[in-house]
Scaffold this motif. Structure first.
Motif, PDB file in Angstrom:
ATOM      1  N   ALA A   1       0.731  -1.370  -0.277  1.00 54.93           N
ATOM      2  CA  ALA A   1       0.278   0.016   0.193  1.00 54.93           C
ATOM      3  C   ALA A   1       0.853   1.340   0.004  1.00 54.93           C
ATOM      4  O   ALA A   1       0.459   2.381  -0.559  1.00 54.93           O
ATOM      5  CB  ALA A   1      -0.963  -0.063   1.389  1.00 54.93           C
ATOM      6  N   GLU A   2       1.944   1.016   0.634  1.00 55.85           N
ATOM      7  CA  GLU A   2       2.825   2.537   0.829  1.00 55.85           C
ATOM      8  C   GLU A   2       3.455   2.598  -0.652  1.00 55.85           C
ATOM      9  O   GLU A   2       3.419   3.971  -0.776  1.00 55.85           O
ATOM     10  CB  GLU A   2       3.781   2.074   1.821  1.00 55.85           C
ATOM     11  N   LEU A   3       3.836   1.605  -1.310  1.00 58.25           N
ATOM     12  CA  LEU A   3       4.536   1.949  -2.409  1.00 58.25           C
ATOM     13  C   LEU A   3       3.669   2.347  -3.617  1.00 58.25           C
ATOM     14  O   LEU A   3       3.872   3.094  -4.668  1.00 58.25           O
ATOM     15  CB  LEU A   3       5.177   0.847  -2.751  1.00 58.25           C
ATOM     16  N   ASP A   4       2.524   1.712  -3.492  1.00 56.44           N
ATOM     17  CA  ASP A   4       1.248   2.109  -4.527  1.00 56.44           C
ATOM     18  C   ASP A   4       0.958   3.673  -4.122  1.00 56.44           C
ATOM     19  O   ASP A   4       0.867   4.149  -5.295  1.00 56.44           O
ATOM     20  CB  ASP A   4      -0.060   1.246  -4.190  1.00 56.44           C
ATOM     21  N   THR A   5       0.864   4.039  -3.258  1.00 63.62           N
ATOM     22  CA  THR A   5       0.610   5.498  -2.772  1.00 63.62           C
ATOM     23  C   THR A   5       1.747   6.076  -3.385  1.00 63.62           C
ATOM     24  O   THR A   5       1.421   7.487  -3.895  1.00 63.62           O
ATOM     25  CB  THR A   5       0.405   5.750  -1.204  1.00 63.62           C
TER      26      THR A   5
END
Length: 578
Positions: free
Chosen positions: A390-394
């Motif tokens: 989720a962090e990297l997608d954001t």
């Protein structure tokens, strides 16, 4: 020992002068100003840091600006890494009995001696052809005037030296300097104090309180965060010299001993009200991070490395830097174009179920195989990290031009071979995964990536510190969004900015975001996203990492589930604040 004796003598002189009359001071050869300045330099000589050494060496390469030197310096660092690895390997092989052990030792020793011979040749070549490099890689302590000249108008510098019998602190701004002595905080007392606070940050929080996220505390002892102790440290380490920081918004800290394992963000600036376990204990506490954006340096001399040599444009050099010969710097740092705003790797494919919502994992010893390579089966069994994805997608949505590798693409091969061009061109570099601390034997700290089917020297799924040091970066900001990436072993009193932080400074980073304990997967995702959001908010200075991290911490704390400092305070910015 001589440094400690001189420091003690200087401090004694300061104490004596403080008690003399004005007429007596006039007759004294030493003045408070001269003694403060001398003690400030003596304290720096007493501090030894691997991370400071890393910054000095990489800044020397950039400052010299010669391609031939760059190749020699790179080879030298590779040889040093190889030498250290072979020394550890020989130590291990001495425990191997029989003819097989003898054969392996002989072969390893031959390689070791060849490495030493080549290192001696390279050192001699550098000394003969580039004598300035030797001077730059052995930085001296900065004088008060030099340090003041390198500070920005909105910055203060806090130097804390933990001595066996007491702790000494200096507060420095562009126009003032003060010092203080905390007699009740010698090395033993400081270590105990830090250990008490760290215990409450890694095993604390009330599991019975439904308003606190239990993720990283499940099944552990309940220890309330000692806000009174956090305030006591503030009154000893910051408050006595804080008048120097009036009007400042950023505080750069240089600390030693056990303090290297404790983010100063958790110091409480006012005496706590109510019970430490009360429902409003954290929301009513005033923290040091509320007062200042914080960044830490491994040494005061690192200011010179960062602001005089490790800059993208010679025009950005501090006005306090010494004159620079030629255009060497422009030919090195500016040579790298910004083809990518960010290169990010993480969310590796792992088979373990998420545990307690954290990015915690065993020490490196727990995943190593028979030899130097990681055991890919043990790596693969580590818990999957949905928060990393989720962090990297954001971040990918925020930076469309970013190179983001997740899942099957987040491999050691990509980092060390396929994507080296993107890494060298990126302004920001992020690793979001499990971070493993150094083991008790010879295992290095490192970052977990997607394991291959079979471990090889090129890719065993584990980016160790020595491998990270061989990357070539021009990054202004490297984020190690994982557990325990600040220290080699995470224990109070140890070298607190070694391991991975040192490795990425060797690689060329200007600042590194590292963590001091096991972090919450979800809260960390929010913290990193909010930090980058603050970096490129309208009107913000995209280079101001310290203030962006301060904003991210405040945003995380706004969620009552994450009000405990264990969730918002584990990360420290090491290096250039902005």
């Amino acid at each position: 020992m001589a440094v400690w004796l001189r420091l003690t003598a200087v401090v004694a002189g300061l104490a004596l002068i403080a008690g003399l009359s004005a007429s007596a001071v006039a007759r004294t050869e030493d003045t408070p100003q001269s003694l403060r300045a001398e003690a400030f330099e003596a304290a720096q000589w007493a501090i030894a840091s691997d991370a400071a050494d890393a910054l000095a060496k990489v800044s020397a390469r950039f400052a010299q600006g010669d391609d031939a030197l760059g190749r020699l310096a790179e080879e030298r660092e590779t040889l040093i890494t190889t030498r250290d690895r072979l020394e550890r390997e020989l130590e291990r092989l001495y425990a191997v009995d029989g003819a097989d052990g003898q054969t392996q030792r002989a072969a390893t020793r031959t390689t070791y001696e060849t490495t030493l011979a080549r290192l001696k040749t390279v050192d001699a070549d550098i000394e003969a052809r580039f004598p300035a490099y030797s001077e730059l890689t052995s930085p001296r302590a900065l004088s008060v005037i030099e340090a003041q000249g390198l500070l920005k108008p909105d910055e203060g510098l806090l130097l804390v030296l933990v001595n066996p019998e007491a702790t000494y602190v200096w507060g420095v701004s562009r126009d003032r300097i003060e010092w203080a002595r905390a007699e009740d905080l010698g090395e033993e007392a400081m270590t105990a104090s830090v250990a008490r606070l760290r215990a409450s940050l890694t095993t604390a929080a009330s599991r019975s309180d439904p308003g606190i996220d239990p993720a990283i505390f499940a099944g552990r002892p309940v220890t309330a965060f000692d806000r009174a102790e956090a305030h006591r440290l503030y009154t000893r380490l910051v408050q006595p010299v804080e008048s120097v920081f009036e009007g400042k918004t950023t505080l750069i800290t240089v600390v030693t001993g056990a303090l290297t394992t404790l983010p100063l963000a958790v110091l409480a600036t006012e005496a706590p009200i109510g019970s430490d376990t009360g429902p409003d204990a954290f929301s009513t506490t005033n923290w040091l991070i509320d007062r200042y954006a914080l960044a830490t340096l491994p040494s005061v001399s690192s200011l010179k490395a960062l602001r005089c040599y490790l800059v993208a444009d010679p025009a950005e050099r501090s006005s306090g830097c010494p004159p620079m010969a030629g255009t060497a710097q422009a030919s090195t740092r500016q040579a790298a174009t910004r083809g990518f705003s960010m290169a990010a790797f993480g969310a590796p494919i792992l088979a373990g179920a998420p545990q307690n919502g954290s990015r915690g994992a065993p020490s490196a010893d727990g995943v190593m195989g028979e030899g130097r390579l990681a055991d890919v089966a043990k790596l693969r069994a580590l818990p999957y990290l949905p928060g990393s994805k989720a962090e990297l997608d954001t971040l990918k949505s925020r930076y469309p031009r970013a190179l983001v590798r997740t899942g099957a693409a987040a491999t050691e091969t990509a980092v060390r071979q396929g994507d080296t061009g993107a890494l060298s061109q990126s302004r920001f570099v992020v690793f979001s995964t499990h971070g493993l601390m150094a083991g008790s034997t010879v295992s290095e700290p490192g970052l977990v990536l997607t394991p291959p089917e079979t471990a090889t020297e090129a890719d065993d799924g584990y980016l160790s510190a020595s491998e990270a040091a061989q990357l070539r970066l021009r990054a202004e900001f490297v984020v190690l969004s994982a557990c325990n990436t600040a220290a080699s072993d995470g224990t109070p009193g140890g070298e607190g900015l070694s391991g991975l932080a040192r490795a990425f400074f060797y690689a060329g980073a200007r600042s590194v975001l590292v963590s001091h304990w096991e972090v919450s997967d979800v809260a960390t995702t929010e913290l990193i996203a909010d930090t980058f959001a603050a970096l490129d908010a309208p009107g913000a200075d995209i280079g101001d990492r310290a203030k962006a991290l301060q904003t991210g911490m405040k945003a995380v704390r706004a969620n009552r589930l994450w009000a405990h400092p264990a969730f918002w305070a584990p990360f420290t910015l090491v290096g250039e604040p902005g």
